[in-house]
Design a protein around this motif. Structure first.
Motif, PDB file in Angstrom:
ATOM      1  N   VAL A  30       0.849  -1.179   0.000  1.00  0.00           N
ATOM      2  CA  VAL A  30       0.000   0.000   0.000  1.00  0.00           C
ATOM      3  C   VAL A  30       0.886   1.232   0.000  1.00  0.00           C
ATOM      4  N   GLN A  50       0.981   2.544   5.390  1.00  0.00           N
ATOM      5  CA  GLN A  50      -0.206   3.379   5.264  1.00  0.00           C
ATOM      6  C   GLN A  50       0.165   4.842   5.056  1.00  0.00           C
ATOM      7  N   TYR A  85      -5.604  11.304   5.377  1.00  0.00           N
ATOM      8  CA  TYR A  85      -4.911  11.077   4.108  1.00  0.00           C
ATOM      9  C   TYR A  85      -4.968  12.313   3.223  1.00  0.00           C
ATOM     10  N   ILE A 109      -8.248  -1.535   4.746  1.00  0.00           N
ATOM     11  CA  ILE A 109      -7.119  -2.412   5.087  1.00  0.00           C
ATOM     12  C   ILE A 109      -7.463  -3.128   6.381  1.00  0.00           C
ATOM     13  N   ARG A 163      -8.125   0.216   8.738  1.00  0.00           N
ATOM     14  CA  ARG A 163      -7.949   1.592   8.262  1.00  0.00           C
ATOM     15  C   ARG A 163      -8.737   1.737   6.968  1.00  0.00           C
TER      16      ARG A 163
END
Length: 363
Positions: free
Chosen positions: A9, A33, A38, A179, A204
Motif C-alpha cells: 500500500v 499506510q 490522508y 485495510i 484503516r
C-alpha cells in the motif's frame, strides 16, 4: 477462495483491484499506510478511520479508534478487565499531531501515541488524564511514563496478514482500500506485574463517503475448549479466555460486517481457519449469503452454514459529534462478547469477540 498477493500500500488505489463482491486481496507486507488524515483538505464526506482492538491474557481487552472527518477528529479508547470492569481511557476531540514525513503512520497527542511505522510492527502508548483512568491503570501496575508521571499502558504488536478491497460506495480510482489486519499478535509488557499477550485486529479506511451510514461489525477469535471463569459479564455463565499466540494450534478468526453507506449495501463474512494462518488463505461467504442479527452473524462457506454467536460481557459507547448544524453525529457502541463459532456440523469453537455498532450522520 484464496486471497492473492498485491503490491504494498503506497498511493492512489494502492494496487488493490478487489471489491466486496470479490475475494479479498492479500496485501504484501509490511503495509505502509499514508498519513492520517490522508487528505489535509476539509472536504465534505471525507472520512479517515483507524482502529485497533486486542484480546489479551488475564481477561484484559483494549479497544481504540481515531475518526477524522471534515467536521471533527475523535480519539477514543477503553478497556475491560475482570478486576477493573469497564474503564474509559480516552475520549477527546483534540486532534492528534500527524508526522506526515514519517515512513509510516505516526500520531501523537497528550494521551496517546500510535506508531504504525510500515515495518510490520505497531506501538501504542496510552497515558490518560482522567482521574478514573489513572486510578485504574495504577491498580494494574502498568508503570508511569517518563515524561508525564502518569501511568502509561504500552502495547506492542505485529501486524500479521493484511487484506484489502475497495468498499461499497468508494471510487477505486481515487479512494483508498479498506485495510484489514485480523491476525495481529500483541503484548503488554507490564500488567499486574506480568506480561500478557494475545490476538488483535486493526482496520484503516479513507475515502469520500455518503452522509448517512450505519454498520454492524464483528471480529472474533476462537479455539477448541477455550473456556474459563474470567468474567461473568452481563450474561450468565463463564466467559471464554482469549486464545494465546503461544498455542500450538492457531485460532479460527472471523471478521464480518453488515452495513449501509448512503444507498450502498455493504456486507462480507471472512474466515481465517487455523490451516490458513501461514499462507493467508481465506474462506469467504458470498454477499448474498451473509447477514447479521443482534447477537449473531451468518454466512455460507463451501456449502456449509457458518454461525458466529455472541454473548455480551461488557459494553461501552459514546456519541461522536452532536454539535448540530449538519455536522457529524453518530452513536458509536462497542461490546466485548463471548464468542462461539459453528462451521457446518463440526464441533464448535469458543473464544472472544469484538462487536461494533455505529449509526448516524458521518460528515
Amino acid at each position: 477462495a484464496a486471497a492473492t498477493a498485491a503490491t504494498a500500500v503506497s498511493g492512489g488505489a494502492f494496487g488493490v483491484a478487489a471489491t466486496q463482491a470479490s475475494s479479498a486481496q492479500l496485501l504484501r507486507r509490511p503495509v505502509r499506510q499514508p498519513p492520517l488524515p490522508y487528505s489535509s483538505l476539509p472536504t465534505p464526506g471525507l472520512h479517515d478511520s483507524l482502529q485497533y482492538h486486542f484480546f489479551l491474557g488475564g481477561g484484559l481487552f483494549l479497544a481504540l479508534r481515531v475518526f477524522h472527518t471534515a467536521s471533527l477528529q475523535s480519539t477514543t479508547a477503553w478497556l475491560h478487565e475482570p478486576g477493573l470492569g469497564t474503564v474509559e481511557l480516552v475520549n477527546t476531540y483534540t486532534p492528534l499531531a500527524a508526522d506526515r514525513a514519517a515512513p509510516g503512520l505516526f500520531l501523537e497527542g497528550e494521551e496517546i501515541t500510535i506508531a504504525d511505522g510500515g515495518d510490520g510492527s505497531v506501538a501504542i502508548d496510552l497515558r490518560p488524564t482522567s482521574a478514573s483512568a489513572i486510578a485504574a491503570l495504577r491498580r494494574a501496575q502498568v508503570g508511569d511514563g517518563a515524561s508525564t508521571g502518569r501511568p502509561e499502558l504500552r502495547l506492542r504488536a505485529n501486524e500479521g496478514h493484511a487484506f484489502g478491497w475497495i468498499p461499497a460506495g468508494a471510487d477505486g480510482s481515487s479512494d483508498g482500500p479498506v485495510i484489514h489486519r485480523p491476525q495481529m499478535t500483541a503484548r503488554v509488557a507490564s500488567w499486574r506485574g506480568e506480561e500478557v499477550s494475545g490476538y488483535g485486529y486493526s482496520k484503516r479506511y479513507y475515502a469520500i463517503y455518503p452522509r448517512h451510514n450505519g454498520w454492524r461489525f464483528i471480529h472474533g477469535v476462537s479455539g477448541p475448549h477455550l473456556s474459563g471463569v474470567v468474567d461473568s459479564g452481563a450474561g450468565s455463565g463463564a466467559a471464554p479466555v482469549a486464545p494465546s499466540p503461544d498455542s500450538p494450534t492457531p485460532p479460527s478468526i472471523v471478521w464480518t460486517a453488515d452495513a449501509t453507506f448512503g444507498d450502498h449495501k455493504y456486507n462480507y463474512f471472512k474466515l481465517l481457519a487455523p490451516e490458513g494462518h501461514g499462507s493467508g488463505q481465506l474462506r469467504e461467504s458470498a454477499q448474498a449469503d451473509t447477514y447479521q442479527q443482534q447477537d449473531a452473524a451468518y454466512g455460507v462457506i463451501g456449502g456449509e452454514r457458518v454461525t458466529a454467536s455472541l454473548r455480551e460481557i461488557a459494553t461501552w459507547h459514546t456519541i461522536l459529534g452532536g454539535g448540530g448544524g449538519g455536522a457529524m453525529e453518530m452513536k458509536y457502541e462497542n461490546r466485548l462478547c463471548a464468542f462461539t463459532l459453528q462451521v457446518g456440523d463440526r464441533p464448535p469453537t469458543t473464544g472472544l469477540a469484538y462487536n461494533e455498532r455505529c449509526f448516524g450522520c458521518l460528515w
